[in-house]
Design a protein around this motif. Sequence first.
Motif, mmCIF file in Angstrom:
data_model
loop_
_atom_site.group_PDB
_atom_site.id
_atom_site.type_symbol
_atom_site.label_atom_id
_atom_site.label_comp_id
_atom_site.label_asym_id
_atom_site.label_seq_id
_atom_site.Cartn_x
_atom_site.Cartn_y
_atom_site.Cartn_z
ATOM 1 N N ALA A 42 0.843 -1.203 0.000
ATOM 2 C CA ALA A 42 0.000 0.000 0.000
ATOM 3 C C ALA A 42 0.876 1.250 0.000
ATOM 4 C CB ALA A 42 -0.935 -0.006 1.200
ATOM 5 N N TRP A 46 0.842 -0.067 -4.695
ATOM 6 C CA TRP A 46 0.201 -1.221 -5.320
ATOM 7 C C TRP A 46 -1.276 -1.187 -4.934
ATOM 8 C CZ3 TRP A 46 2.561 -5.059 -8.296
ATOM 9 C CH2 TRP A 46 3.951 -4.999 -8.387
ATOM 10 N N ASP A 47 -2.164 -1.356 -5.907
ATOM 11 C CA ASP A 47 -3.591 -1.367 -5.577
ATOM 12 C C ASP A 47 -4.163 -2.772 -5.766
ATOM 13 O OD1 ASP A 47 -4.129 -1.712 -8.314
ATOM 14 O OD2 ASP A 47 -4.581 0.395 -8.627
ATOM 15 N N THR A 50 -4.285 -4.157 -9.428
ATOM 16 C CA THR A 50 -2.974 -4.535 -9.954
ATOM 17 C C THR A 50 -2.531 -5.871 -9.376
ATOM 18 O OG1 THR A 50 -2.378 -2.209 -10.215
ATOM 19 C CG2 THR A 50 -0.573 -3.788 -10.212
ATOM 20 N N THR A 103 -11.631 -7.219 -8.975
ATOM 21 C CA THR A 103 -10.918 -7.975 -7.955
ATOM 22 C C THR A 103 -11.515 -9.373 -7.871
ATOM 23 O OG1 THR A 103 -12.372 -7.097 -6.238
ATOM 24 C CG2 THR A 103 -10.245 -5.985 -6.561
#
Length: 111
Positions: A42, A46-47, A50, A103
């Motif tokens: 975080a 990075w999300d 991804t 997601t």
Amino acid sequence: MEPRPRRPLPRPAALPGGRPDEWATSLENCRRFVDEFGAEAARLGWDALTLFSVHPQAGIVRGDCCGVMMPCSYPVFELAGAYLTTHLWTSRKAKPWRCRGVTVWEFGKAA
């Protein structure tokens, strides 16, 4: 830092293109990644998409929409701002051709 509650993830049969044993390994490695590298990921930008995205209809069959952790056969042992490394692979965060899927925990939900 308190551990975050785990989000419900799809059962193996819910991900087209994956076998139950592969999904169990990926799930274990994803949870290990969040536990060991989540805060650092975080901080480095990075999300969730991804890392943990899949194609909204095809699941992991469409690799061009999969995040770098989908599927994940080996534990991550190195994380940097631009890449992460597992036992065999280095995966880059920036891949201009990667489509933004959903997601994995949102896979299969009605739009």
